[in-house]
Write a protein that holds these residues in place. Structure first.
Motif, PDB file in Angstrom:
ATOM      1  N   ARG A 212      12.898  25.625  48.902  1.00 42.19           N
ATOM      2  CA  ARG A 212      13.178  27.036  49.211  1.00 42.19           C
ATOM      3  C   ARG A 212      12.174  27.581  50.229  1.00 42.19           C
ATOM      4  O   ARG A 212      12.541  28.348  51.129  1.00 42.19           O
TER       5      ARG A 212
ATOM      6  N   ALA B 175      10.070  18.242  34.630  1.00 37.99           N
ATOM      7  CA  ALA B 175      10.843  19.441  34.960  1.00 37.99           C
ATOM      8  C   ALA B 175      10.052  20.348  35.892  1.00 37.99           C
ATOM      9  O   ALA B 175      10.601  20.957  36.819  1.00 37.99           O
ATOM     10  N   LEU B 176       8.728  20.436  35.631  1.00 42.10           N
ATOM     11  CA  LEU B 176       7.884  21.272  36.487  1.00 42.10           C
ATOM     12  C   LEU B 176       7.822  20.700  37.905  1.00 42.10           C
ATOM     13  O   LEU B 176       7.881  21.449  38.890  1.00 42.10           O
ATOM     14  N   ARG B 177       7.703  19.352  37.996  1.00 45.90           N
ATOM     15  CA  ARG B 177       7.684  18.748  39.335  1.00 45.90           C
ATOM     16  C   ARG B 177       8.996  18.994  40.063  1.00 45.90           C
ATOM     17  O   ARG B 177       9.016  19.273  41.266  1.00 45.90           O
ATOM     18  N   ALA B 178      10.108  18.893  39.312  1.00 41.86           N
ATOM     19  CA  ALA B 178      11.409  19.163  39.931  1.00 41.86           C
ATOM     20  C   ALA B 178      11.477  20.606  40.421  1.00 41.86           C
ATOM     21  O   ALA B 178      12.009  20.894  41.495  1.00 41.86           O
ATOM     22  N   LEU B 179      10.919  21.526  39.591  1.00 40.78           N
ATOM     23  CA  LEU B 179      10.897  22.932  39.995  1.00 40.78           C
ATOM     24  C   LEU B 179      10.060  23.119  41.246  1.00 40.78           C
ATOM     25  O   LEU B 179      10.437  23.866  42.167  1.00 40.78           O
ATOM     26  N   ASN B 180       8.919  22.428  41.278  1.00 39.17           N
ATOM     27  CA  ASN B 180       8.062  22.532  42.464  1.00 39.17           C
ATOM     28  C   ASN B 180       8.770  21.998  43.697  1.00 39.17           C
ATOM     29  O   ASN B 180       8.672  22.571  44.783  1.00 39.17           O
ATOM     30  N   ASP B 181       9.471  20.856  43.504  1.00 43.12           N
ATOM     31  CA  ASP B 181      10.207  20.302  44.646  1.00 43.12           C
ATOM     32  C   ASP B 181      11.262  21.291  45.140  1.00 43.12           C
ATOM     33  O   ASP B 181      11.436  21.490  46.352  1.00 43.12           O
ATOM     34  N   THR B 182      11.959  21.902  44.176  1.00 48.49           N
ATOM     35  CA  THR B 182      12.967  22.904  44.557  1.00 48.49           C
ATOM     36  C   THR B 182      12.307  24.085  45.252  1.00 48.49           C
ATOM     37  O   THR B 182      12.832  24.628  46.234  1.00 48.49           O
ATOM     38  N   LEU B 183      11.126  24.475  44.710  1.00 44.85           N
ATOM     39  CA  LEU B 183      10.401  25.589  45.328  1.00 44.85           C
ATOM     40  C   LEU B 183       9.995  25.240  46.753  1.00 44.85           C
ATOM     41  O   LEU B 183      10.107  26.072  47.666  1.00 44.85           O
TER      42      LEU B 183
END
Length: 724
Positions: A326, A315-323
């Motif tokens: 952005r 989930a953190l990696r997905a968040l980083n990818d989304t970040l």
């Protein structure tokens, strides 16, 4: 020589004959030296050296004598192998006798140089183990100094201990793993996580387990006491884990030592749970596997925690990818905003340029318009004596407008140049008097001409204008007087200098103008070459002088650079590429001001889309006796060239309507009329005309606006010189 005891001794007998005045021998004196002791010493030394050599040649220990080399700062940088025995060659993998170590190992670690250098300088022996990356081996080394201290020689004894070090490393890793297993088992015992034990007698292949182990594998406890097979144990293991379990067990038995493996087992409820098996394969002294005891640990909860951690990490990696997405989007927005700002700055610069241009041309047009209007009134009133005054005024304003346009074209690098091999020193000598008159008596002018100055391929008249402009700027920077120095030099621009000067690497002629004036601040220097930028009061300067010089030098393949400090003067330098060839005297047929007359039947074709230009050219040339044909576009012009009309010269604009430019039309005309001469008239040097900078034979360019006398001279020159 026989001794008293009857034995013989080796002696050295030396004597001297004494003669009389007539040269006759009278007596001889001499002495005998017993060589027994020296011969014995030599024999003993030889035997000792033979024994020493035999020892060195046969011992397994590697031995070498090296001479350490030091640099000027007394730092060890290399060492030479004076001696090296066969064992040294075997262990080092190379025969280095009579060689420098850097010949074989140029990247040898500095540790070896520093250690051997310390022994050679101080005499302190060294004993160490170290890994040599070049040889990919571990060595146990002993080094002592031998001979005189000034010899800087040391003896080295070493042995290859790579196998021992590797064994120690394997033992260390094995012990670390065993400690981890013991700690894990101890923690499991403390937490009550031990869920079963086993014992495997490997020679008899008797695999016994306790009741807890049997329950975990959903087996009959009685079978566990009597002995199981590996296949029976693996029956309840998850199908995906069976192959890896058997492989891990076989590997542990083959190598001996600790064993640890995690896999899933099906319980009585039919569900699979994670367990961890920890054991140790005990071997005999000869390496034969004997026993394999171990325990089972419940790791289901730990695996669940790890799975949850993995999900959180995902989930953190997905968040980083989304970040990152952005951030990428935000960066694109910023780049777009930056591009808009850059475009705004461009439009502001264009606005400033057009505003300054409009201001200067309005002044000039006002003078021309007023002069023409007054001329019209005076002619209507019959007051013709005032017409000349207004005519001169209009012509002067027209020339200033042409000069302004010329400077703009120079800045944009679109002016028409006539580059020729030029001796710049000679050019400066010819301008010295003009420059001195221009700058005035309060300014001292110095010239420093470089000997053997390289020639440059440049438009000499434009270079003269640039030099005069620089000297005028220098004069204006010295209101109280001072000194202007004009200096030439040859410059070889290196790769580093080329980046600084923003020119290609190579050889350049450099022309510098130095003054002792007020100088410029960094802000002023940054804007010095901007069009219409000037520090002079309104109405006293157009701000195009330096921009014209910049455009001219760039168009000539060079560069102009400025160095200035407030209160310390300014230096302006023009860099021009070196020309490999001989210089020649400049000549221009337009200097012949005699008005030529046309010969009978000489015909000129004029092609221009501007009616006023066609009308003026036709009137001027017709008055000289030429037959003039006119065309308004390239289609009409090409039709005339294809006709049977006799045509001696084509005068054409470059930018023409009709699908062809002037150069294309002229090239098409040459296919029909191979001897056709062409004079291009253009507002600037379009690429369509000059191409690679060269015109074809029988072609010339005349830049608008032009004087009538110049046009007439060019026309006469082209028509009267059929060989050009």
């Amino acid at each position: 020589f026989r001794c008293q005891d009857g034995s013989y001794a080796e002696v050295l007998d030396r004597g001297h004959m004494i003669r009389n005045a007539d040269g006759q021998a009278e007596r001889m004196i001499g002495a005998m030296l017993d060589l027994t002791r020296s011969r014995s010493a030599e024999t003993a030394l030889r035997l000792s050296e033979e024994r020493f050599s035999t020892i060195l040649e046969t011992i397994e220990a590697a031995f070498a004598i090296v001479k350490v080399k030091f640099d000027a700062d007394d730092r060890p940088v290399d060492y030479f192998f004076v001696e090296a025995n066969p064992a040294f060659e075997r262990q080092a993998g190379v025969n280095l006798r009579g060689k420098w170590v850097t010949e074989f190992a140029p990247n040898l670690e500095s540790f070896w140089f520093e250690t051997y250098g310390h022994v050679a300088k101080t005499g302190e022996p060294a004993n160490f183990e170290n890994y040599a990356n070049t040889f990919e081996r571990w060595f146990d080394v002993r080094a002592v100094r031998v001979g005189a201290p000034a010899d800087r020689q040391i003896a080295i004894f070493f042995s290859d201990v790579t196998q021992r070090r590797d064994a120690e490393e394997r033992l260390r890793v094995s012990e670390a793993v065993a400690r981890e297993n013991i700690e894990r088992v101890q923690l499991a015992l403390a937490a009550g996580a031990i869920i079963g034990t086993w014992h495997w007698d490997l020679p008899t292949d008797c695999f016994t387990v306790d009741e807890a182990f049997a329950r975990v594998f959903n087996l009959d406890p009685a079978l566990g006491r009597d002995g199981l097979s590996l296949e029976q144990v693996a029956m309840t293991v998850h199908p995906d884990d069976q192959a890896t379990l058997i492989s891990a067990i076989d590997e542990a038995i083959a190598r001996g030592g600790v064993y640890s493996h995690q896999y899933r087992v099906r319980g009585a409820d039919g569900k699979y749970n994670w367990i961890e098996a920890n054991g140790r394969v005990e071997c005999a002294e000869d390496g034969t596997p004997l026993r394999f005891p171990g325990v089972l640990i419940d790791v289901e909860e730990r695996r669940n925690v790890e799975a949850e951690r993995d999900r959180a990490n995902a989930a953190l990696r997905a968040l980083n990818d989304t970040l990152e997405q952005r951030v990428t989007a935000r960066t694109a927005d910023l780049m777009q905003a930056e591009e808009k700002l850059r475009q705004s700055q461009k439009m502001e610069a264009v606005g400033q340029l057009t505003g300054g241009l409009a201001h200067d041309f309005n002044n000039l047009l006002a003078g021309i318009s007023a002069a023409l209007e007054l001329m019209e009134k005076r002619i209507a009133q019959g007051r013709l004596k005032d017409v000349d005054k207004y005519l001169v005024t209009a012509q002067g304003a027209t020339k200033r407008a042409a000069a302004l346009t010329h400077r703009l074209l120079a800045f944009s690098r679109r002016q028409t140049l006539d580059p020729r091999p030029t001796d710049v020193n000679t050019l400066i000598v010819g301008m010295t008097e003009l420059i001195q008159r221009t700058v005035g008596p309060s300014i001292r002018l110095k010239t420093l001409a470089a000997a053997d100055l390289w020639p440059a391929l440049v438009d000499a008249s434009q270079l003269e204008n640039a030099l005069l402009n620089l000297c005028i700027n220098a004069r204006d920077a010295m209101p109280d007087g001072g000194c202007i120095t004009v200096e030439t030099s040859n410059r070889s621009v290196t790769v580093e200098s080329a980046r600084t000067l923003d020119i290609p690497q190579g050889q350049y002629l450099c022309l510098c103008v130095k003054d002792t004036g007020t100088g410029m601040s960094a802000d002023i220097v940054a804007k010095a070459f901007d069009p219409f930028f000037t520090t002079k009061p309104l109405g006293q300067g157009t701000g195009l002088g330096l921009s014209m010089i910049y455009g001219f030098t760039k168009q000539s393949g060079g560069q102009v650079r400025v160095h200035s400090q407030v209160g310390q003067g300014t230096t302006m330098c023009i860099y021009l590429p070196r020309y490999s060839g001989e210089t020649q005297q400049n000549h221009d047929a337009t200097h012949n001001m005699t008005t030529p007359l046309a010969k009978a039947g000489e015909t000129i074709l004029i092609v221009d889309d501007e009616p006023t230009v066609r009308m003026l050219l036709r009137d001027v040339l017709s008055e000289l006796g030429y037959v003039v044909l006119v065309a308004a576009d390239s289609v009409e012009g090409l039709e005339t060239l294809r006709s049977s009309a006799h045509i001696d010269l084509l005068i054409t604009d470059v930018g023409l309507p009709g699908g062809m430019n002037g150069r294309q039309m002229a090239d098409a005309g040459l296919e029909i009329r191979p001897k056709l001469k062409t004079l291009f008239i253009t507002g600037y040097a379009e690429n369509a005309v000059l191409g690679n900078g060269q015109l074809g034979p029988g072609m010339q360019v005349l830049t608008k606006p032009f004087a009538v006398d110049t046009l007439v001279a060019r026309v006469s020159n082209l028509i009267s010189n059929p060989g050009e």
